[in-house]
Structure formats: structure tokens, C-alpha cells
Design a protein around this motif. Structure first.
Motif: not given
Lengths: 424, 424
Positions: A289-304
């Protein structure tokens, strides 16, 4: 026999810890309503313990990599029978594992607990190695090593440890290499066995459906009193910086795998609360639920698969972020930049409160598992932390203050880090 | 324990409740069952991921994850799995039991509300379809997951073997879909697939944990009132027919260790005998494959057999040096032949029964174990308790085991091996 009840009112659970006259520490947690019992008989002996001496030795001995794991394989075989055959007669499921800093033999059963405990205590205390049986095991272990060599998740992890540490033996594969295990013979196995499988260096931990009085009766009968050998192990002095910033390996895999490791000071593994506090810091900064995770997940930088954790044990302590990413170096940079940003702008206190509850919830939930309870009791004994017990992490999570976490963040050196990548 | 209070709450929608105060968590799962098909598997695999990304009440991942995090590590998960010829599309929430909430919150009710919001009230765009940005993110997550199947070579080999064994049948289609199939998904096709699942899939809802789940049936029935349940799709699996001639498929890859899966098929419906037979053959550390291929011949680290009761197949798998492949294959087939000829001892039979009894008695100790047990039992239309199943295994005679073994014929061999020239 020194017997004490370890109780936690917050979760309304308790267990018994016995300092047995044999030297062994025995932890017993009967769990009402459960059908199965789970027992662990562990030695404070893992792959990092490659250099050691006892008070009767003049100098330290160094042994080949992978010997603790080799010993674990061989101990199942006694002179007249192997332990798996004995367990087959009770139906119990038996296994063992070797980690960086411990070795444990275990069984899970829903019947004939007494007989299973007897088998466990006997075979671990009755080593029997011959040149032929040691040779026979070499092929099996070599296949185990090769199996892991093909696992990108395993390789990215060990390559990462090799990149972080210069000297710490945690950088060496637990099972050793096909080459290092070729140097292991029965004499070396006996030497290590007689040094580390001393009951003063061991814990028996049992949870679930069993009678603690019967368990103690069996312990009294079968645990052979051991003299304290004055065992000393050496973990070499580790320079503070990482060895390499980036390491890569090519292996057949899907999306590239990465592991980012932040190196912490050497003494950290022995200090209480650090484990829970750093876990909460990592979850607050990089959790789902962190800003980092959500930004990176939504931009496709990381996955689940992205995950953060504390990797620690006797003499090592890392904060780790791992997962899959098409551009792992970018994730590495983004993680470091996020720590810098949080240092400047502060951690969100609301997120900290949520993570605190989450951490607490997970720890409480684990108390409903016989495996987790037995492991929790054993790990507390091997932690080296004064007054540690199975509930220490729960208490640390329930009592953690925001200031505990912000002070950890202030001292976090994000540049003392490296990334390991495995890609096609 | 209050086991399996099962009721049909809407046409083709069944609710099962399992209450046991030992558990410190609660779990509510929606399982939509639908026939596997190349046309539908990929889009169905994307749907649960979209549903757990956000919903109307929590319109982005940020809001949803923050709420879950504040609910003591509530876990909202989406998954798909092969279930014989059917695809199981699952959305699930697990939460800490209310008894352990630090501030007395009604965690379960809140968790159920979130789950219902995700399943019945997803976020849509102005045209009434899923949002394009969310669809694209979750498509990528599915693609990454499919590609990551290559990371674990052992699982990869088993999946490939299942495809070859069941070629041409629904059961050969991977529940996770294909990269091409997922790429082709649009917000419109995903939304149609969602509606189809909600309106026509046979649906099993499981509530399990420490809570009594009173009132949950009414809440769920009310939620389905708004759904027009149409004709319920067929589900159920058929045994895979034996190929006229066994096939051998070899795949080359950059690996250190070869993997081999030897697949047999049966037409026998005596699943109890097949289960006991497979246990003797390769289901434990006392089995024939472990004893001989691993321990006596030192060829492998792992060598084991598994029955897939829904498709009537038995697979024996191992990781082995390429040069030893033929030796391992011959011995795997030889060990089955020995059982076919009745060449197993009463001790081996007794050990297999005991091991199965032990496995079954421990099912009740884990929430995940109990839920999975009854889900599979209900699917197989054989809703017995683990205790009843243990009794049935006790009644399996030597003759039935020999008959079960003789019903097996070699159907396919899958080999994953190193590229020419070998690897170092």
C-alpha cells in the motif's frame, strides 16, 4: 531440570521451556484440538560454521563448504537401519533442513507420537558413517546442487549474497559445490558431528497434539548428557561496504529476476527488535500500500512478485527487495531514490499504523500452525537474543512506535547496496 | 468443529461453512468453475486479477491496499487453477479473527464487504466495461506469471507433461492461459467473461475459520439476488484416453540437470486402490522409487510419483544427469512392474496405509487444508471426511493394488534436457 512457563497474555498462549540436565533446551507447546504434532530437533550449526574450535583444540579448523548439509543427509542412516524406514512404521512424515545458521530434523505425525519422538532423538544422537555410505550420498547431493543451479530464484539470491559480502560465509552456497563436497569424508563428518551435535548446542521443540509429560519422560531416557565443549566459531571480520554493485547471470527464465540488498552493520543480527522494526520500515516504505509500490506497479516497473523482507541470522543482516522486472537497474535506482525522498519528506504515519497492524495480524495468525509454533520456539532459542521467546516478535510489533521506525530510516545507508540480476 | 454446513443459496451457487475456534483467521473464497477451453482460459485468467485490483468503493489499488492493510494484513487474492477438464477461477479474502483485533474492530464483516464489492461491484468505465488502464496492467501481470512458469524447471516439466498426456482434451489447456491469448484480451472481452462467470459458472463459496459465519449466507444470497443466473455451465472431468502408442517428447534448454516425467494412464475407477498403490510406488521416503532410484542407485535427489485422480493419470518425475536418463527411466518402469507382479511386502503396504492415514489426519489442522479437501471432495462428488477416507484406504487389499497397478499403461514421456554440447 529447570522448567519455566513462557506466557503471553495478549494472545492468551503459553508454552514450557525446560533447560534439561543433558544440556539440551526443550520447548513444549501442546495445542488443544489439533490432530497433529510437529517436532524439531535442531543444532545451532549451519553453513556459516565452517571455522571452529573447542576448548581442547589448540587451533581453529576449517572444513569444506557444504559439510553441515552433507551431515544432515547422512545422519538419517544408522548402523542397522535408516530413519525413514523407522518412520514408515509409524506413518509419520519426516524431513530435515540445513540453513545458514542451523540444522533441524523434524517429523509431523497424527499418531504414535512417543515412538516418533524416540526415533528422532535416537537417530540424531547415533551417527554412523562409512566410506561407502558417504560416497553413495555424493551423487544424490550433487543432483540436489545441480537442481538448484537451474533455479533462477535460487541463483539470483546467492549471486546477491556473493555481491554483498566479502568475507562472511553466508556468501557460500549452503550445499557447497560439486567440487567442495568431493573433499568431504567420514572423518570430517564425525569431527563436525562431535563438535556441533552437542546437546548444549541443541534445541528440541514440539508443538501440537502430544502429552508434554510423556515427551519429558522420553527426553529423560534418551537425551545423553553432554559435556560443554566450549565451542567457538569464527565469522570473519566483514568490511562495511558491498563487494560488487551489480552482478548478472544468464539462465532460462521468464521476466528477469532481481534482488536488491542493503547491507546493515555486522552486529545487527544479535540485537532484539531490529528484525521487526526493519520489517515494518520496509513494508511502510515499499509494501503493497506504499506510494512506491503503487507508482511502480502502475507504471509497469515492477509486478506483483515484488517483495521486501529482512534476511538475517547469526552474523548477517540485510534489507532485501526482490521480484521480477524488465529493467532491474531502474528498480534499484528507484528504491534508493525513494529512501532519499522519505528521509527528506518523512514516512507517512498513517501507513506506518496500518503496517503495524498488518505485521501484528500476520504474527498472531501464525500461532494457529503447529509448524510455525515449533519453529518460532526453536528460532527464539537460537537467536542469541537475551530473553527472547516465541512471543518477542509479536510484542515488538504491538509496541513499536513511529519514532522507532523513523530513527531506523534516518540511519539507513541506501548507497551501501547492490543488485543481482538473472536474465535470459 | 462444525464441518461443511453446505447449502445452495442461488441457482448453481453453493455455500459451505467450516467453523473451528482453533483458527485465528477466517477465509472466504469464491470459486467459479468453468470448462477449460483455448478460447476462454486466457480471458478468464485476467478477470480475477482485474476484480482484485479495485472496485467501486475502493477505486484504485492504492485505496484498496490501504484498506486491506489497515484490516490486519487482510489478504485479497486472485488465482486460477487447473481442475481436471475445468478451470477454477478464484477470488478470496483472508482476515484475522475478530477476537484478536487490537481495537475490537469487526474485521470479518469488513473483509466480506470488500470481497463482495470486488466480485459484484467492479470498477467500470463510462461504457460499462472494465477500465482500460486496469485491464492492461493486469494483463501484463498474467503474462509475467505465464512466462515465470519457466523459472521452476520441475514445475515446468510437470506442466508440459500434463499437456502432452492430455493433448486434445480440455485438461491440456493451461488455466493461466497463453501469452498470445492474454495479449488479445480487451476491457470488453474481459467484462463479458466476468459476466459469463458470474451468471453461468457453477460457483462454490467457502467460509472457513474461527468465526461461526452467522448471517453470511443471507448476505451472500442477497448479493446474488442482483445477478441473473442463467443456464449453469457443465463441469466435471473425464479420464484421459490412452494413446495408441506411447509418445516421447524432448525439449532442449540451457540446463545443468535434465528433468524427466514418465506418464501412465488408467481406466480403473478404483481411486482408493490407485491412491494406495501410488503411495507404495513413489509417494513417500519409504516408497519404491525413493528407495531404489534415489537411495540404492544414487541417480536422483528427487524421484516421486503422483496420481491425478480427475484425469486418471499417474506421473513419475525425477531430476537426473543426462547420461543416467535411460537408467532412471528403466528403473521407474521396472518398479511399477514389480508392483504389477505383486512384488511388494506386507510391510510396504502397511507403511503406505499409515502414511496416508497420517496425511489425512493432519488435513484438519490447517484452514487451507480443510477448505481444499472439501472443495476437491465436492467436485469429485465424493464428500467424505478425511477420517472416512482413511477407513477406505485401510480396506484396500493387496489384490486391488495389484489390479490398480496393472490398469496403468505407459502413455507419454517428457524430457527436458541440456542443449547439445552440454552445460557447465
Amino acid at each position: 531440570m529447570n522448567k519455566e512457563i513462557i506466557r503471553n497474555d495478549r494472545v492468551n498462549e503459553q508454552y514450557t521451556r525446560v533447560r534439561h540436565e543433558s544440556g539440551c533446551t526443550v520447548c513444549l507447546c501442546p495445542m488443544k484440538g489439533f490432530s497433529s504434532a510437529y517436532a524439531l530437533f535442531g543444532a545451532k550449526y549451519g553453513s556459516v560454521d565452517g571455522v571452529f574450535k573447542t576448548k581442547s583444540d589448540a587451533v581453529f579448523t576449517a572444513v569444506p563448504a557444504g559439510i553441515a548439509h552433507y551431515l544432515e543427509h547422512k545422519l538419517f542412516e544408522n548402523e542397522d537401519c535408516d530413519a525413514f524406514k523407522l518412520y514408515a512404521e509409524t506413518g509419520a512424515q519426516a524431513n530435515a533442513y540445513t540453513s545458514f545458521d542451523k540444522t533441524a530434523y523434524l517429523f509431523s505425525c497424527s499418531q504414535k507420537f512417543d515412538r516418533n519422538l524416540e526415533i528422532l532423538l535416537k537417530f540424531v544422537q547415533e551417527p554412523y558413517f562409512t566410506d561407502a555410505t558417504v560416497q553413495k550420498e555424493r551423487g544424490i547431493i550433487a543432483q540436489e546442487i545441480k537442481m538448484y543451479d537451474d533455479e533462477p530464484g535460487w541463483r539470483v539470491f546467492f549471486n546477491g549474497l556473493e555481491a554483498v559480502y566479502h568475507e562472511n560465509p553466508v556468501r557460500v552456497n549452503i550445499a557447497g559445490t560439486v567440487e567442495s563436497i568431493s573433499k568431504i569424508d567420514k572423518d570430517l563428518l564425525y569431527r563436525c558431528y562431535n563438535t556441533f551435535y552437542n546437546l548444549n548446542n541443541m534445541v528440541l521443540s514440539v508443538a501440537g497434539n502430544f502429552d508434554p509429560d510423556e515427551a519429558l519422560e522420553i527426553c529423560g531416557r534418551l537425551l545423553k548428557p553432554s559435556p560443554d565443549l566450549g565451542l567457538e566459531t569464527v565469522i570473519p571480520e566483514e568490511p562495511p561496504g558491498v563487494r560488487e554493485k551489480t552482478v548478472r547471470e544468464k539462465l532460462p527464465c521468464g521476466v528477469p529476476l532481481f534482488q536488491v540488498a542493503f547491507k546493515m552493520p555486522n552486529g545487527y543480527s544479535f540485537v532484539g527488535e531490529n528484525y521487526t522494526h526493519y520489517n515494518i520500515l520496509l513494508e511502510t516504505a515499499f509494501g503493497k500500500s506504499s506510494k512506491f509500490y503503487l507508482d511502480a506497479y502502475e507504471s509497469g516497473l515492477i509486478n506483483e512478485t515484488f517483495n521486501v523482507s529482512v534476511f538475517n541470522g547469526r552474523g548477517f543482516f540485510l534489507c532485501v527487495a526482490d521480484g521480477e522486472a524488465r529493467e532491474p537497474e531502474k528498480v534499484f535506482d528507484a528504491l534508493k531514490n525513494e529512501i532519499k525522498r522519505l528521509k527528506k519528506e518523512g514516512l507517512p504515519e498513517e501507513d506506518f499504523n496500518s503496517v503495524k497492524k498488518k505485521t501484528y495480524g500476520e504474527l498472531v495468525g501464525s500461532l494457529a500452525s503447529v509448524e510455525a509454533v515449533a519453529s518460532g520456539m526453536m528460532n527464539a532459542e537460537f537467536s542469541g537474543i537475551e530473553n527472547a521467546d516465541m512471543f518477542s516478535d509479536i510484542e515488538a510489533a504491538a509496541n513499536v512506535a513511529f519514532s522507532d521506525i523513523t530513527s531506523k530510516l534516518a540511519g539507513f545507508d541506501e548507497e551501501n547496496s547492490c543488485v543481482s540480476i538473472v536474465e535470459n | 468443529m462444525d464441518i461443511l454446513n453446505r447449502a445452495e443459496i442461488a441457482p448453481g451457487v453453493f455455500l459451505s461453512r467450516i467453523t473451528d475456534a482453533r483458527f485465528k483467521q477466517n477465509r472466504v473464497s469464491f470459486c467459479f468453475l468453468t470448462r477449460l477451453g483455448e478460447e476462454t482460459a486466457s480471458v478468464n485468467a485476467v478477470v480475477p486479477k482485474i476484480l482484485t485490483n479495485s472496485c467501486r468503493d475502493y477505486p484504485d489499488l492504492r485505496a484498496l491496499n490501504a484498506r486491506l492493510s489497515a484490516l490486519y494484513a487482510a489478504r485479497l487474492t486472485a488465482s486460477v487453477a487447473n481442475m481436471g477438464d475445468d478451470q477454477c477461477v478464484m477470488v478470496e479474502i483472508s482476515v484475522i479473527d475478530d477476537r484478536y483485533a487490537l481495537e475490537g474492530e469487526a474485521v470479518l464483516n469488513e473483509g466480506i464487504n470488500i470481497l463482495l464489492g470486488c466480485v459484484f461491484d467492479p470498477l467500470t468505465d463510462e461504457n460499462g466495461f472494465f477500465k482500460e488502464s486496469v485491464t492492461e496492467i493486469e494483463k501484463q501481470a498474467c503474462i509475467d506469471q505465464i512466462e515465470a512458469e519457466l523459472n521452476e524447471k520441475r514445475v515446468y516439466a510437470l506442466n508440459r507433461a500434463a499437456e502432452i498426456l492430455c493433448a486434445g482434451e480440455p485438461g491440456a489447456v493451461r488455466a493461466s492461459g497463453t501469452v498470445g491469448g492474454v495479449r488479445a484480451v480487451t476491457p470488453q472481452t474481459a467484462f463479458s467473461a466476468y459476466k459469463r462467470l458470474l451468471e453461468t459458472a457453477r460457483t462454490e463459496i467457502f467460509c472457513g475459520g474461527g468465526n461461526a459465519f452467522s448471517g453470511v449466507g443471507e448476505t451472500l444470497a442477497a448479493a446474488f439476488k442482483g445477478v441473473r443466473r442463467g443456464e449453469i455451465g457443465e463441469c466435471g472431468s473425464k479420464y484421459s484416453p490412452l494413446k495408441p502408442e506411447p509418445v516421447v517428447r524432448t525439449e532442449k534448454m540451457d540446463v545443468n540437470q535434465s528433468k524427466m516425467v514418465v506418464g501412465f494412464k488408467t481406466a480403473s475407477t478404483d481411486l482408493d486402490a490407485l491412491t494406495v498403490m501410488t503411495k507404495i510406488y513413489g509417494g513417500s521416503a519409504a516408497s519404491k522409487l525413493f528407495e531404489n532410484v534415489r537411495e540404492k542407485m544414487s541417480l536422483c535427489y528427487y524421484c516421486m510419483a503422483k496420481l491425478q485422480p480427475l484425469k486418471g493419470t499417474v506421473t513419475a518425475e525425477c531430476g537426473v544427469e543426462t547420461e543416467n536418463m535411460e537408467k532412471a527411466r528403466a528403473e521407474i518402469i521396472n518398479q511399477l512392474d514389480l508392483i504389477k507382479n505383486g512384488d511388494f511386502t506386507d510391510g510396504e503396504l502397511a507403511h503406505a496405509r499409515l502414511s496416508l492415514q497420517n496425511d489425512l489426519k493432519t488435513v484438519n489442522d490447517k484452514l487451507s487444508g480443510i477448505s481444499l479437501w472439501y472443495f476437491v471432495r465436492i467436485y469429485q462428488r465424493d464428500a467424505v471426511t478425511p477420517e472416512q477416507m482413511a477407513e477406505r484406504y485401510l480396506a484396500v487389499t493387496r489384490e486391488r493394488i495389484i489390479e490398480a497397478a496393472n490398469s496403468l499403461s505407459l502413455d507419454a514421456v517428457y524430457i527436458l534436457t541440456e542443449k547439445d554440447g552440454g552445460n557447465e
